[in-house]
Every structure is written in structure tokens, then in C-alpha cells.
Scaffold this active site. Sequence first.
Site, PDB file in Angstrom:
ATOM      1  N   ASP A 173     -31.303 -53.847 -24.629  1.00 23.18           N
ATOM      2  CA  ASP A 173     -32.268 -53.447 -23.441  1.00 23.18           C
ATOM      3  C   ASP A 173     -32.212 -52.010 -23.292  1.00 23.18           C
ATOM      4  O   ASP A 173     -31.323 -51.380 -23.763  1.00 23.18           O
ATOM      5  CB  ASP A 173     -31.570 -54.269 -22.311  1.00 23.18           C
ATOM      6  N   ASP A 210     -39.610 -50.061 -19.361  1.00 22.49           N
ATOM      7  CA  ASP A 210     -40.564 -50.438 -18.456  1.00 22.49           C
ATOM      8  C   ASP A 210     -40.123 -49.975 -17.205  1.00 22.49           C
ATOM      9  O   ASP A 210     -39.328 -49.271 -17.033  1.00 22.49           O
ATOM     10  CB  ASP A 210     -40.611 -52.077 -18.517  1.00 22.49           C
ATOM     11  N   CYS A 258     -13.951 -80.383 -19.911  1.00 20.66           N
ATOM     12  CA  CYS A 258     -14.697 -79.745 -20.962  1.00 20.66           C
ATOM     13  C   CYS A 258     -13.428 -79.821 -21.891  1.00 20.66           C
ATOM     14  O   CYS A 258     -12.439 -79.895 -21.390  1.00 20.66           O
ATOM     15  CB  CYS A 258     -15.064 -78.259 -20.537  1.00 20.66           C
ATOM     16  N   CYS A 276     -13.837 -77.836 -24.848  1.00 18.28           N
ATOM     17  CA  CYS A 276     -14.058 -76.756 -25.746  1.00 18.28           C
ATOM     18  C   CYS A 276     -12.714 -76.258 -26.399  1.00 18.28           C
ATOM     19  O   CYS A 276     -11.478 -76.747 -25.800  1.00 18.28           O
ATOM     20  CB  CYS A 276     -14.923 -75.625 -25.223  1.00 18.28           C
ATOM     21  N   CYS A 290     -10.581 -75.142 -23.264  1.00 21.54           N
ATOM     22  CA  CYS A 290     -10.199 -75.834 -22.134  1.00 21.54           C
ATOM     23  C   CYS A 290      -9.004 -77.092 -22.811  1.00 21.54           C
ATOM     24  O   CYS A 290      -8.347 -77.407 -22.175  1.00 21.54           O
ATOM     25  CB  CYS A 290     -11.286 -76.595 -21.731  1.00 21.54           C
TER      26      CYS A 290
HETATM   27 ZN   LIG Z   1     -14.253 -75.370 -21.907  1.00 20.87          ZN
END
Ligand SMILES: [Zn+2]
Length: 496
Positions: free
Chosen positions: A57, A92, A244, A246, A249
Amino acid sequence: MFPVVDPNRPVLDPKFYREAGIRAIMTNAYLLKRGRPGQTPKDIHGTLGFKETVATDSGAYQILEYGHVGVKPAEIVAYQEKIDTDIGVILDFPTGFHSDARRAGWTVDETVRRADEALKRIKRKDILWVGPVQGGVHIKEIARSAMEMGKRPFSIYALGSPTELMEAQRFDVLVDMIVAAKKGLPQSRPLHLFGAGHPAMFPFIVALGCDMFDSAAYALYARTGRYLTSDGTQELAEIEEFSCMCRICDRTTPDEMRRLDPPEREQLLSKHNLLACFSELRRIREAIRRGHLWDLLEHRTYANPAFKKFLAKIIQHSAFLERFTPTVKPRGISHFGEASDDRPEMVRYNVRRARVPVERRKAVVLLPGRWRRPYHEDPRNLPIVSKLANKSNVSICFYTIPFGPVPMELDETFPLAQTESSDSHDQIMYAQRARRVTAWVKRLSPKQVFLVSEGDYGVALRKELAKATRQLKVIGIQAKGSKPDRTVGSIIRWLG
Ligand SMILES: [Zn+2]
């Protein structure tokens, strides 16, 4: 989605991105330049330790925060070329959330001026340059900006400064902004939404046609102990079990995470937050493949009333969305009731039905369209249909919950034959559908109408037909208690 990485304060080891299958990240060229005063610019991939796609950016957002950045538009283009960015943004002039229409107009003009200046200075054609669309919350200015920027040869376009809107949950304004930008920009180029951080809103912005976005939310939320899920945000302090599973977790409990040192906790939370975002992206892509993105939107509205308003606003642009919705999908769709009435396939059917050529002055036979599809294959309809379908003076039409009238000729076309629906016994819906069926019948100027009436829907239809015109000759036959063979027998007798 490009996870945003602070070049001077990276939270995560770049190895984590690779392992998680994340192949593009975004950083800020301006912050990088400012953090290394006097140093010769170095390759961005080496600096971040990330070999794959890096987008940078330009620092325009910092203009918004601090008023000015002390770097010239041409300078930041050259700098991005030197650090070997893959996707670069011109400098910009963001409109921001609080500008009035005049100021917004000025930022649009200034951004166009800077775009022309940047395009002259660009040497590296192997970099994908992004042209930002400005205008803030002023929809007319966004439309003007999109038209102007769209004339210039950028590889990607971007919509700027919606962060404040998202924080304030002003999704209604955001919807109008995105649609205005999409309408003005070339359809063949992707649109990037700057700062679209929360996974819960991803399906909505994707449905509106945003192809790419970046997110710093995963890290910012982690810093303040917030746990991202597709349904919203949870406070780590209040979670007893992670839903979750994942890689983060699965290995720790909320309690264990709470007891960690703040930097370590922030890291783990960032990782989960990021994986939650990418998991949502998978869900969205899979929904698109199955033609079920709209179902995901409807589902998400139950997570938070703000999303219900989000969808309600999107529905106002249904006709625009319909233009880009495939005519045929790999799988059938679902009709869940009122909210599904505005899905693009339904909007399309209601418009295109009127284009079906009809033969007038026949007898119309109205049969209930039940759960079995195509409707004529319903065992209670089949004996009637097979005896009447070839009669040149009879037109068959099913009255259905999801679509209202379904003429026999369209019975096997998509999505009529492939739509799952349920009858919620909603009297208002019956009456509304009955009006649509009646409008269709009137179009046929029939000699006679045979209504094989079933349930309250049949009653509602009888009422509407009676209201429509006195000249309409309606013969009612109760479906219940009458065998299909007897029904068809009496229709044939009446036909004479
Ligand atoms: Zn997770």
C-alpha cells in the site's frame, strides 16, 4: 485476502503464512520507507522473509490519519518499483468518512490527477498497479471516480477508506459504495476492497463483486484479546471452549491461552484469527462452486441483526446482481421463505416469465405444485397432465410456493425443477403468490379456468381469481378426496 503485515512490527513469523497456505500478503511501502530513513531500499521479499506475492500500500491511509505524509506521489511509485513489489498502489488521496460532498469531489479529482502523474512515472510493467476509487460516502462521487479511474489502464481497482464504516457497522452505506464502484469500473478487472477485515462480512462483500481484500483485523483484534469467528467476535476472556479446531485451538484451551504472556497470547490469537478468515474464504469459494453463495448470506443473517440489514440493503440491488448470476448452476437452490424471494434466480424468473410467448383463449388448468419436481411428475398430477398435455385447447400451469405460477412449458427448466422449498403455511405468502398466479392467468385470457384447489393456498388463489375479473369463468375442483382420474374426467366433460 492479503493479511496486512506491519513491516516494522511483524507479529507472525513468515514461515507461518507459508505453512498455512497463504500465498499473498500486504504491507505498507510508506511505513517501510519511514521506518528506515536514509537506508537504500531493499527487496521487499527479503525484508519480510516472504518469497511469494507481496502487495504494498502507498501510505494513503496515513494521509487520512495524519493529514499529510511528506512523500510525493512519484516518489512512492519509484520506491515500490525499487523494493520489487508485486502489486503496487499509487498514492491516492483518501476521502475519508467525514468529508462533505465538495471535499469528496476534490479528493476524486486529486486522485485522478495523481493517477495520471503516476502512470507517466511507472517504469515497471511487470508490477500490477492498483487504481483507487475515492468519493467516501458520497455515492455520486464514487460513481464519477470509478468512471474516471476505469478509463485508465490499471490492472486492479480498489475502493478506499471503508474501515470506519465497517467499525460503525454502516453496511448499508458500504453496499451502495461498492455497487456504485462496480457499475463504473471495467468488469474485466478485479476490485479490491481496502480494509475489509472481519470474516463474518466476507460473503456479503464477495456477493457484491469484491474480488480481493486485505485485512489487518486478525492482528488488531488479537492485540485486544478478541477471537474472530465467521459468526462474529468473541472475547477470549469469556470463552470456555474453542469451537474452532484449527491447529491453534486444537492444541490449547482458552484458559491456557489466557495464562500466556501477552506477546505470546497475541501471536496465538492472531494465528487463529487469520486461519478463521481463510477458513471462511474456503467456505465462500466452495459455496460459489456449488452456486450457493446466496444461501450463505441468508444463513449469516441469523448471526447478527446488523447482517440482516446488510442483506436487506443488498436485496435493493438484486436486479444488478441478477445480471452477473449464472443462468444455470451445477446444483439446485433453496427457497427458505421471504428472504429467498429476492435471490437473483427468483428475480430473474419473475422478469423472464413475462417473456414466455403464450397462446391465448385456451382453457387453463391450475394444479398444485407440491414438493415433487418437476411438478408434473407428482403422482397426483401425472394422470391429469398426461391426459391434458396434448390437448391444443388446454394450457397447464402449476401454482407453487417458491415461484408462484410455473407454466408446464417451463417445468423442467432451471431453477424451477431444482429448487428445494418448504411450505411455511404463511397466509401472506399464499395471498402474494396467488396474485402472481392470477396475473399469469389473466395474461392468457382463458376461456375457462379449472382450479384444482388444495389447502389454504388453493383457497387464496380462488379468492384472487374471483377478484381479478368477473368475466373469468373459474371451475373449482377439490384436490382432496377426488381421485386424479375423476378430476381429469370432469375437466374433459366441462371442456366439451
Ligand atoms: Zn482456531
